[in-house]
Motif scaffolding. Sequence first.
Motif, PDB file in Angstrom:
ATOM      1  N   ASN A 131       0.822  -1.213   0.000  1.00 47.32           N
ATOM      2  CA  ASN A 131       0.000   0.000   0.000  1.00 47.32           C
ATOM      3  C   ASN A 131       0.858   1.266   0.000  1.00 47.32           C
ATOM      4  OD1 ASN A 131       0.900  -0.292   2.639  1.00 47.32           O
ATOM      5  ND2 ASN A 131      -1.017   0.388   3.566  1.00 47.32           N
ATOM      6  N   ASP A 132       1.960   1.228  -0.730  1.00 45.48           N
ATOM      7  CA  ASP A 132       2.849   2.385  -0.831  1.00 45.48           C
ATOM      8  C   ASP A 132       2.173   3.433  -1.722  1.00 45.48           C
ATOM      9  OD1 ASP A 132       4.883   4.231  -1.400  1.00 45.48           O
ATOM     10  OD2 ASP A 132       6.427   2.682  -1.454  1.00 45.48           O
ATOM     11  N   ASP A 136       2.889   1.580  -6.898  1.00 39.30           N
ATOM     12  CA  ASP A 136       2.011   0.418  -6.840  1.00 39.30           C
ATOM     13  C   ASP A 136       2.852  -0.843  -6.654  1.00 39.30           C
ATOM     14  OD1 ASP A 136      -0.254   2.006  -7.291  1.00 39.30           O
ATOM     15  OD2 ASP A 136      -0.082   1.776  -9.469  1.00 39.30           O
ATOM     16  N   PHE A 137       2.302  -1.798  -5.921  1.00 38.97           N
ATOM     17  CA  PHE A 137       3.028  -3.032  -5.611  1.00 38.97           C
ATOM     18  C   PHE A 137       3.464  -3.753  -6.890  1.00 38.97           C
ATOM     19  CE2 PHE A 137       3.217  -7.545  -4.295  1.00 38.97           C
ATOM     20  CZ  PHE A 137       4.153  -7.438  -3.284  1.00 38.97           C
ATOM     21  N   ALA A 138       2.582  -3.843  -7.872  1.00 41.29           N
ATOM     22  CA  ALA A 138       2.923  -4.532  -9.124  1.00 41.29           C
ATOM     23  C   ALA A 138       4.068  -3.818  -9.847  1.00 41.29           C
ATOM     24  CB  ALA A 138       1.700  -4.628 -10.026  1.00 41.29           C
ATOM     25  N   ARG A 139       4.082  -2.513  -9.762  1.00 39.19           N
ATOM     26  CA  ARG A 139       5.148  -1.732 -10.402  1.00 39.19           C
ATOM     27  C   ARG A 139       6.481  -1.990  -9.684  1.00 39.19           C
ATOM     28  NH1 ARG A 139       7.162   0.754 -14.940  1.00 39.19           N
ATOM     29  NH2 ARG A 139       7.771   2.892 -14.512  1.00 39.19           N
ATOM     30  N   ALA A 157       2.820  -1.731   4.488  1.00 37.93           N
ATOM     31  CA  ALA A 157       3.788  -0.963   5.265  1.00 37.93           C
ATOM     32  C   ALA A 157       3.910   0.490   4.812  1.00 37.93           C
ATOM     33  CB  ALA A 157       5.156  -1.646   5.187  1.00 37.93           C
ATOM     34  N   GLY A 158       2.984   0.944   3.970  1.00 36.83           N
ATOM     35  CA  GLY A 158       3.069   2.319   3.490  1.00 36.83           C
ATOM     36  C   GLY A 158       4.348   2.543   2.703  1.00 36.83           C
ATOM     37  N   HIS A 159       4.933   3.718   2.856  1.00 36.80           N
ATOM     38  CA  HIS A 159       6.160   4.056   2.121  1.00 36.80           C
ATOM     39  C   HIS A 159       7.426   3.654   2.898  1.00 36.80           C
ATOM     40  CE1 HIS A 159       8.359   5.847  -1.116  1.00 36.80           C
ATOM     41  NE2 HIS A 159       8.829   6.862  -0.408  1.00 36.80           N
ATOM     42  N   ILE A 160       7.245   2.881   3.936  1.00 38.13           N
ATOM     43  CA  ILE A 160       8.348   2.398   4.781  1.00 38.13           C
ATOM     44  C   ILE A 160       9.226   3.589   5.189  1.00 38.13           C
ATOM     45  CG2 ILE A 160      10.144   0.663   5.111  1.00 38.13           C
ATOM     46  CD1 ILE A 160       8.905  -0.970   2.840  1.00 38.13           C
ATOM     47  N   ASN A 161       8.563   4.530   5.821  1.00 37.96           N
ATOM     48  CA  ASN A 161       9.241   5.729   6.316  1.00 37.96           C
ATOM     49  C   ASN A 161       8.665   6.096   7.676  1.00 37.96           C
ATOM     50  OD1 ASN A 161       6.746   6.789   5.608  1.00 37.96           O
ATOM     51  ND2 ASN A 161       7.533   8.176   4.062  1.00 37.96           N
ATOM     52  N   LEU A 162       9.067   7.197   8.207  1.00 42.14           N
ATOM     53  CA  LEU A 162       8.616   7.607   9.527  1.00 42.14           C
ATOM     54  C   LEU A 162       7.101   7.803   9.572  1.00 42.14           C
ATOM     55  CD1 LEU A 162       9.833   8.136  12.287  1.00 42.14           C
ATOM     56  CD2 LEU A 162      10.029  10.546  11.677  1.00 42.14           C
TER      57      LEU A 162
END
Length: 184
Positions: A131-132, A136-139, A157-162
């Motif tokens: 869910n970034d 997109d996950f496929a991209r 995990a979103g954009h895996i940032n703060l």
Amino acid sequence: MKIADTDILLVPGYGQTLPGHWILRWENKMPTARIVRQAELHTPSKKAWLEKLVEDVEAAKRPVVLVAHSLGCVLVAHGAHALKDKVLGAYLVAPSDWDREGLVAEFDGGDFKPVPQDPLPFRSHLVASRNDPYCDFARAEAFAKAWGATFQDAGNAGHINLESGHGLWPEGMMSFAGFMKKLG
């Protein structure tokens, strides 16, 4: 490969990396790690960013492992062939898709577009979220395949940032340790 036997170059993405972000914490946790500090964080130029990355790689005393986040992943893909002689591998986290229109209102991706689709000349591992908002996950999966990277599904995990709750990000540190082990 042991972390102590390498220079870990941390390659942040677009914009200011906020205090507490995992990439800043990793710099403090790993004695051979340092951030590639770019001058223009909100108006990046691929040429200037790549020159700084190459300069930092060339200044390294040991073999280099890159740890990149977001636009930093795209930068690594753009500069991979210029870096191949000193870089052992790249750990790529939450790449951003600058080919997507309107990704960030303040910056259109500039000369980072199109996102390279050529295989990287060193081992790589890509961690992506389902869910970034910036890719997109496929991209992300397609980037991993094109770049020849092993692929890790980080779940939602979103954009895996703060902002998505990833300060220290211990799961990432464990994954990175596994990647390092595979390098040698």
